[in-house]
Scaffold this motif. Structure first.
Motif, short mmCIF file in Angstrom:
data_model
loop_
_atom_site.label_atom_id
_atom_site.label_comp_id
_atom_site.label_asym_id
_atom_site.label_seq_id
_atom_site.Cartn_x
_atom_site.Cartn_y
_atom_site.Cartn_z
N ARG A 84 0.81 -1.22 0.00
CA ARG A 84 0.00 0.00 0.00
C ARG A 84 0.84 1.26 0.00
NH1 ARG A 84 -5.32 -0.86 3.71
NH2 ARG A 84 -5.99 -2.74 2.63
N GLY A 85 2.16 1.08 -0.03
CA GLY A 85 3.04 2.24 -0.12
C GLY A 85 3.30 2.94 1.20
N ALA A 86 3.08 2.25 2.33
CA ALA A 86 3.36 2.87 3.62
C ALA A 86 4.87 3.07 3.78
CB ALA A 86 2.83 1.99 4.75
N ALA A 87 5.25 4.12 4.49
CA ALA A 87 6.68 4.40 4.72
C ALA A 87 7.30 3.30 5.58
CB ALA A 87 6.83 5.76 5.40
N ALA A 88 8.60 3.05 5.35
CA ALA A 88 9.29 1.95 6.03
C ALA A 88 9.17 1.99 7.56
CB ALA A 88 10.75 1.91 5.59
N PRO A 89 9.39 3.14 8.19
CA PRO A 89 9.31 3.13 9.67
C PRO A 89 7.90 2.80 10.16
CG PRO A 89 10.30 5.18 8.86
CD PRO A 89 9.77 4.46 7.66
N GLU A 90 6.92 3.30 9.45
CA GLU A 90 5.53 3.07 9.85
C GLU A 90 5.18 1.58 9.74
OE1 GLU A 90 2.49 4.89 7.35
OE2 GLU A 90 1.06 3.44 8.20
N ARG A 91 5.54 0.99 8.61
CA ARG A 91 5.15 -0.41 8.42
C ARG A 91 5.94 -1.32 9.35
NH1 ARG A 91 8.09 0.00 2.85
NH2 ARG A 91 9.86 -1.34 3.28
N ALA A 92 7.19 -0.98 9.62
CA ALA A 92 7.99 -1.79 10.54
C ALA A 92 7.39 -1.74 11.95
CB ALA A 92 9.43 -1.29 10.56
N ALA A 93 6.99 -0.54 12.36
CA ALA A 93 6.44 -0.38 13.72
C ALA A 93 5.12 -1.12 13.86
CB ALA A 93 6.25 1.12 14.02
N LYS A 94 4.28 -1.00 12.83
CA LYS A 94 2.96 -1.65 12.90
C LYS A 94 3.11 -3.18 12.90
CE LYS A 94 -1.51 -1.50 12.86
NZ LYS A 94 -2.63 -0.66 13.15
N ALA A 95 3.99 -3.69 12.03
CA ALA A 95 4.20 -5.14 11.96
C ALA A 95 4.76 -5.66 13.29
CB ALA A 95 5.13 -5.49 10.81
N ARG A 96 5.69 -4.88 13.86
CA ARG A 96 6.29 -5.28 15.13
C ARG A 96 5.22 -5.34 16.22
NH1 ARG A 96 9.74 -1.12 16.05
NH2 ARG A 96 10.90 -1.66 14.17
#
Ligand code: ADP
Ligand code: MG
Length: 256
Positions: free
Chosen positions: A105-117
């Motif tokens: 979906r094109g989310a920024a790397a820090p955002e997607r890393a934090a959410k997945a974590r």
């Protein structure tokens, strides 16, 4: 009181593939926000087709279907699908697998890393983020699959026999975890299973389907309050509900 807006609403829906026989006939299922609905019925009665229709993967043939107030396709971003096969990419770690939908979906790397974590923490995999799928047990893979689906904060979660391949103890534990996740994330769930006790434990409504053509045969309401303790499974009230669903299934199997 405001009328409760349905999350999923079938109106006399019929489905066939090409000129083939009717796969589904006259489906009128309505699901509201607080529902956890299980679909149960013989193989081939159209349970997976019902979920595919909701997710916009396969159009209906006649009748109507509204999802989250709109068409299934337009509601796609607000729903997530979990399959029996965890469908993890073998060359990505658990963390990377869980990040994938947000990446697409094109989310920024820090955002997607934090959410997945955060979601992996929630499903108890904080210590396994850097593992590859081959290093994970079946239950752990399914947890990654659930975490991955929840990264998108779906309003509606569609689960097609997600725990069917797991041993009973793991399945029971994941049932309890799924309900705990729902207390936090408040999604509406539509769950396909072959296990009567799983359906009763998870759901406030168990819909029994008949085959040839696929249709709703009956429904059992299960009003035990949430959160439900594991010990509920041993209670006479629980076993009475299991018997009720089993009897409906016997009727269906006798006629198909
Ligand atoms: P269930 O999940 O309850 O086992 P399905 O929804 O997978 O049932 O299938 C219902 C019926 O539709 C079955 O008879 C199956 O063979 C048929 N079916 C499913 N997908 C297709 C397809 N893509 N083309 C033709 N027939 C299909
Ligand atoms: Mg199926």
């Amino acid at each position: 009181m405001e009328p409760v807006a349905p999350i999923v609403k079938f109106s006399s829906l019929k489905k066939r593939y090409g000129a083939g026989p009717w796969i589904l006939e006259d489906i009128n299922l309505a699901v509201t926000a607080d529902d956890f609905v299980s679909l149960i019925g013989p193989s081939g009665c159209g349970k997976s087709t019902v979920l595919k229709l909701i997710s916009g993967l396969s159009p209906g043939t006649e009748g109507g279907l509204e999802v989250l107030g709109t068409t299934p396709k337009q509601a796609r971003d607000r729903q997530a699908f979990i399959f029996q096969d965890a469908t993890l990419l073998p060359w990505l770690t658990a963390q990377r697998n869980a990040e994938l939908p947000l990446r697409l979906r094109g989310a920024a790397a820090p955002e997607r890393a934090a959410k997945a974590r955060a979601m992996l923490d929630l499903v108890g995999l904080a210590g396994a983020r850097d593992y590859y799928p081959r290093q994970l047990s079946g239950g752990m893979k399914m947890r990654v699959s659930i975490a991955r689906a929840l990264t998108l904060s779906p309003q509606l979660l569609l689960l097609d026999e997600p725990f069917g391949a797991l041993d009973e103890m793991t399945r029971n534990r994941l049932n309890e975890e799924l309900l705990a996740l729902r207390e936090r994330s408040r999604f509406t769930a539509l769950f396909v299973t072959h296990s009567v006790s799983e359906a009763v434990f998870l759901s406030n409504r168990v819909v029994v389907m008949a085959a040839n053509p696929g249709r709703e045969h009956g429904e059992v309401r299960v009003d035990f309050p949430y959160p439900r303790p594991a010990a509920l499974r041993g209670s006479p009230e629980f076993l009475a509900k299991v018997n009720e669903v089993t009897q409906l299934l016997h009727q269906v199997e006798a006629t198909s």
